[in-house]
Design a protein around this motif. Sequence first.
Motif, PDB file in Angstrom:
ATOM      1  N   ARG A 249       0.811  -1.199   0.000  1.00 50.46           N
ATOM      2  CA  ARG A 249       0.000   0.000   0.000  1.00 50.46           C
ATOM      3  C   ARG A 249       0.851   1.258   0.000  1.00 50.46           C
ATOM      4  NH1 ARG A 249      -3.777  -0.141   4.956  1.00 50.46           N
ATOM      5  NH2 ARG A 249      -1.915  -0.982   5.910  1.00 50.46           N
ATOM      6  N   GLY A 250       0.500   2.163  -0.883  1.00 51.38           N
ATOM      7  CA  GLY A 250       1.015   3.524  -0.822  1.00 51.38           C
ATOM      8  C   GLY A 250       2.485   3.695  -1.090  1.00 51.38           C
ATOM      9  N   LEU A 251       3.156   2.721  -1.725  1.00 46.43           N
ATOM     10  CA  LEU A 251       4.581   2.873  -1.988  1.00 46.43           C
ATOM     11  C   LEU A 251       4.819   3.969  -3.026  1.00 46.43           C
ATOM     12  CD1 LEU A 251       5.906  -0.777  -2.096  1.00 46.43           C
ATOM     13  CD2 LEU A 251       6.183   0.923  -0.322  1.00 46.43           C
ATOM     14  N   LEU A 252       5.678   4.879  -2.730  1.00 48.63           N
ATOM     15  CA  LEU A 252       6.004   5.933  -3.682  1.00 48.63           C
ATOM     16  C   LEU A 252       7.005   5.424  -4.697  1.00 48.63           C
ATOM     17  CD1 LEU A 252       6.401   8.906  -1.209  1.00 48.63           C
ATOM     18  CD2 LEU A 252       4.402   8.207  -2.486  1.00 48.63           C
ATOM     19  N   ARG A 253       7.040   6.029  -5.857  1.00 52.36           N
ATOM     20  CA  ARG A 253       7.937   5.587  -6.922  1.00 52.36           C
ATOM     21  C   ARG A 253       9.191   6.441  -7.029  1.00 52.36           C
ATOM     22  NH1 ARG A 253       6.340   0.617  -9.275  1.00 52.36           N
ATOM     23  NH2 ARG A 253       4.136   0.435  -8.807  1.00 52.36           N
ATOM     24  N   THR A 254       9.321   7.454  -6.209  1.00 49.91           N
ATOM     25  CA  THR A 254      10.493   8.308  -6.283  1.00 49.91           C
ATOM     26  C   THR A 254      11.367   8.090  -5.073  1.00 49.91           C
ATOM     27  OG1 THR A 254       9.244  10.083  -5.241  1.00 49.91           O
ATOM     28  CG2 THR A 254       9.344  10.087  -7.636  1.00 49.91           C
ATOM     29  N   VAL A 255      12.657   8.307  -5.214  1.00 50.17           N
ATOM     30  CA  VAL A 255      13.590   8.091  -4.115  1.00 50.17           C
ATOM     31  C   VAL A 255      13.475   9.219  -3.106  1.00 50.17           C
ATOM     32  CG1 VAL A 255      16.014   7.827  -3.502  1.00 50.17           C
ATOM     33  CG2 VAL A 255      15.156   6.891  -5.646  1.00 50.17           C
ATOM     34  N   ALA A 256      13.290   8.847  -1.841  1.00 51.54           N
ATOM     35  CA  ALA A 256      13.145   9.851  -0.788  1.00 51.54           C
ATOM     36  C   ALA A 256      14.506  10.348  -0.367  1.00 51.54           C
ATOM     37  CB  ALA A 256      12.414   9.237   0.406  1.00 51.54           C
ATOM     38  N   GLY A 257      14.533  11.465   0.344  1.00 53.28           N
ATOM     39  CA  GLY A 257      15.774  11.993   0.881  1.00 53.28           C
ATOM     40  C   GLY A 257      16.200  11.219   2.094  1.00 53.28           C
ATOM     41  N   ALA A 258      17.308  11.637   2.717  1.00 61.07           N
ATOM     42  CA  ALA A 258      17.851  10.881   3.834  1.00 61.07           C
ATOM     43  C   ALA A 258      16.911  10.872   5.025  1.00 61.07           C
ATOM     44  CB  ALA A 258      19.190  11.468   4.249  1.00 61.07           C
ATOM     45  N   THR A 259      16.161  11.950   5.241  1.00 60.94           N
ATOM     46  CA  THR A 259      15.190  11.986   6.320  1.00 60.94           C
ATOM     47  C   THR A 259      13.808  12.209   5.729  1.00 60.94           C
ATOM     48  OG1 THR A 259      16.838  12.935   7.781  1.00 60.94           O
ATOM     49  CG2 THR A 259      14.549  13.131   8.451  1.00 60.94           C
TER      50      THR A 259
ATOM     51  N   ALA B 100      29.185   1.971  -0.288  1.00 63.68           N
ATOM     52  CA  ALA B 100      28.759   0.747  -0.983  1.00 63.68           C
ATOM     53  C   ALA B 100      27.758  -0.036  -0.157  1.00 63.68           C
ATOM     54  CB  ALA B 100      29.967  -0.131  -1.299  1.00 63.68           C
ATOM     55  N   PHE B 101      27.892  -0.010   1.166  1.00 65.12           N
ATOM     56  CA  PHE B 101      26.952  -0.712   2.044  1.00 65.12           C
ATOM     57  C   PHE B 101      25.905   0.233   2.611  1.00 65.12           C
ATOM     58  CE2 PHE B 101      25.166  -2.746   5.694  1.00 65.12           C
ATOM     59  CZ  PHE B 101      25.219  -4.099   5.445  1.00 65.12           C
ATOM     60  N   THR B 102      26.325   1.412   3.044  1.00 65.89           N
ATOM     61  CA  THR B 102      25.414   2.268   3.792  1.00 65.89           C
ATOM     62  C   THR B 102      24.370   2.964   2.921  1.00 65.89           C
ATOM     63  OG1 THR B 102      27.053   4.062   3.721  1.00 65.89           O
ATOM     64  CG2 THR B 102      27.038   2.644   5.681  1.00 65.89           C
ATOM     65  N   GLU B 103      24.681   3.236   1.660  1.00 68.14           N
ATOM     66  CA  GLU B 103      23.657   3.850   0.808  1.00 68.14           C
ATOM     67  C   GLU B 103      22.500   2.878   0.544  1.00 68.14           C
ATOM     68  OE1 GLU B 103      23.098   6.872   0.013  1.00 68.14           O
ATOM     69  OE2 GLU B 103      24.915   7.623   0.963  1.00 68.14           O
ATOM     70  N   PRO B 104      22.768   1.605   0.171  1.00 64.35           N
ATOM     71  CA  PRO B 104      21.648   0.657   0.083  1.00 64.35           C
ATOM     72  C   PRO B 104      20.936   0.466   1.425  1.00 64.35           C
ATOM     73  CG  PRO B 104      23.546  -0.189  -1.096  1.00 64.35           C
ATOM     74  CD  PRO B 104      24.020   1.018  -0.337  1.00 64.35           C
ATOM     75  N   TYR B 105      21.698   0.492   2.508  1.00 59.80           N
ATOM     76  CA  TYR B 105      21.101   0.401   3.844  1.00 59.80           C
ATOM     77  C   TYR B 105      20.097   1.538   4.052  1.00 59.80           C
ATOM     78  CZ  TYR B 105      21.071   1.852   8.780  1.00 59.80           C
ATOM     79  OH  TYR B 105      20.706   2.297  10.020  1.00 59.80           O
ATOM     80  N   ARG B 106      20.472   2.754   3.656  1.00 60.08           N
ATOM     81  CA  ARG B 106      19.572   3.889   3.804  1.00 60.08           C
ATOM     82  C   ARG B 106      18.307   3.708   2.965  1.00 60.08           C
ATOM     83  NH1 ARG B 106      22.011   9.668   4.020  1.00 60.08           N
ATOM     84  NH2 ARG B 106      23.125   9.018   2.156  1.00 60.08           N
TER      85      ARG B 106
ATOM     86  N   GLN C 238      14.457   3.532   4.422  1.00 64.84           N
ATOM     87  CA  GLN C 238      13.477   4.474   3.889  1.00 64.84           C
ATOM     88  C   GLN C 238      12.249   3.741   3.336  1.00 64.84           C
ATOM     89  OE1 GLN C 238      15.816   6.723   1.085  1.00 64.84           O
ATOM     90  NE2 GLN C 238      16.389   8.254   2.594  1.00 64.84           N
ATOM     91  N   LEU C 239      12.481   2.638   2.659  1.00 71.46           N
ATOM     92  CA  LEU C 239      11.360   1.845   2.146  1.00 71.46           C
ATOM     93  C   LEU C 239      10.490   1.336   3.285  1.00 71.46           C
ATOM     94  CD1 LEU C 239       9.837   0.348  -0.101  1.00 71.46           C
ATOM     95  CD2 LEU C 239      11.542  -1.486   0.086  1.00 71.46           C
ATOM     96  N   ALA C 240      11.124   0.803   4.316  1.00 74.05           N
ATOM     97  CA  ALA C 240      10.366   0.315   5.472  1.00 74.05           C
ATOM     98  C   ALA C 240       9.591   1.444   6.138  1.00 74.05           C
ATOM     99  CB  ALA C 240      11.306  -0.349   6.474  1.00 74.05           C
TER     100      ALA C 240
END
Length: 417
Positions: A17-27, A60-66, A70-72
């Motif tokens: 439900r309600g997943l956005l299609r654009t990448v959100a910012g860090a916060t 390499a690890f922390t950007e995918p982590y972010r 954000q998705l969660a």
Amino acid sequence: MPDQINHTAHDNWFSRRGLLRTVAGATLAAVGLAAATGAPALAADPIKVGEINSYTRLPAFTEPYRLGWQLALEEINAAGGIDGRPVEVISKDDAGKPGDAVTAANELVSLEGVDLLMGTFFSHIGLAVADFANQRGILFVAAEPLTDAIVWSKGNDYTFRLRPSVHMQAGMLAEEAAKLDATRWATVAPNYEYGTSAVEAFKAALSERKPDVEWVDEQWPPLGKIDAGATVQAMAATEPDAIFNVTFGPDLIKFVREGTTRGLFEGREVVSLLTGEPEYIDPLGEETPEGWIVTGYPWDKIEIPEHAAFLEAYQAKYDDYPRLGSVVGYATMMSVAEILKKAGSTETDAMIEAAKGIEVPTPFGTVTYRAADHQSTMGAFVGRTAVEDGRGVMVDFGYRDGADYLPPEEEAAAMRP
């Protein structure tokens, strides 16, 4: 066919439900997200989560982590938040420095008024933030730091850890290493908390399973500054039957290239921690050494319903494939949400009690945070490396349930201060 996980029914956190299609910012601004997605209206008083990680030091690890957390976070707020309150994450970069991490934690608590902390990557930074959490009396959900100390010798009431520790992953690898016709072993690891504890754990685990093992060499290059030629030459001089590798990132690439050029890996088994994770195997490409026994994340070959739902949502949002960091970020945020839901409060004592023994849905299935030592039962995939279509992959892999590689809770509790 890869081994499969025993998984629970599909949890509603994996709703699309309600997943956005654009990448959100860090916060992410939770109230704005609710309005944009048409999710239930949320109260104006957000639950504030302080997040800290080494974004500039190890992207390499922390950007995918972010991207994972954000998705969660979007899913949580789209589903109504926590008891109608939105969750807001305030994120800071520790630059890979313990002092900066503690400063960030203090700012988050004192200036931003966060209700709890989450994150960190490097083990020594995780320990520094855990100590801060203990001193300030605030809950800290450690995402990635793998040192055993964070839940055992330096464990505290306020710190809980998600990722399988070096003890757990070393046990998984030692289980496979014990089957090899290899007696003389050499090790190479970065000379800081993670590296030293990983070697100690693997040596103990393998020696227990194979008492005739002989440890003929240890190499301790500084993190990010490996002299690969000298390291490979020194290891080769001791003529080991097998090698245990703990290097990662740029150090791993240098070690692989130099070892391949000098023939270090010819006729020798290599057991390597983390190397099967996309963050580290992808940059190797066709240079990936074949046949290494590794822990990792074969994201495109996992047949688990929870993972399939996560993968679909992640690719729909980011038009990219997840790395292990993505899974860790997602599962860390979900851990925070489940703790808040169960606690029914942002009072620290209530959250701590809620976290003990709590079950959390993740892309790898449901994990439990043990009450005795605050370690989650999240596991890891173990397999061998191969090259397919010019890229490094994991083959012949299976999932290892973290619960099977932890000491009984009463023993673990005795290891804590």
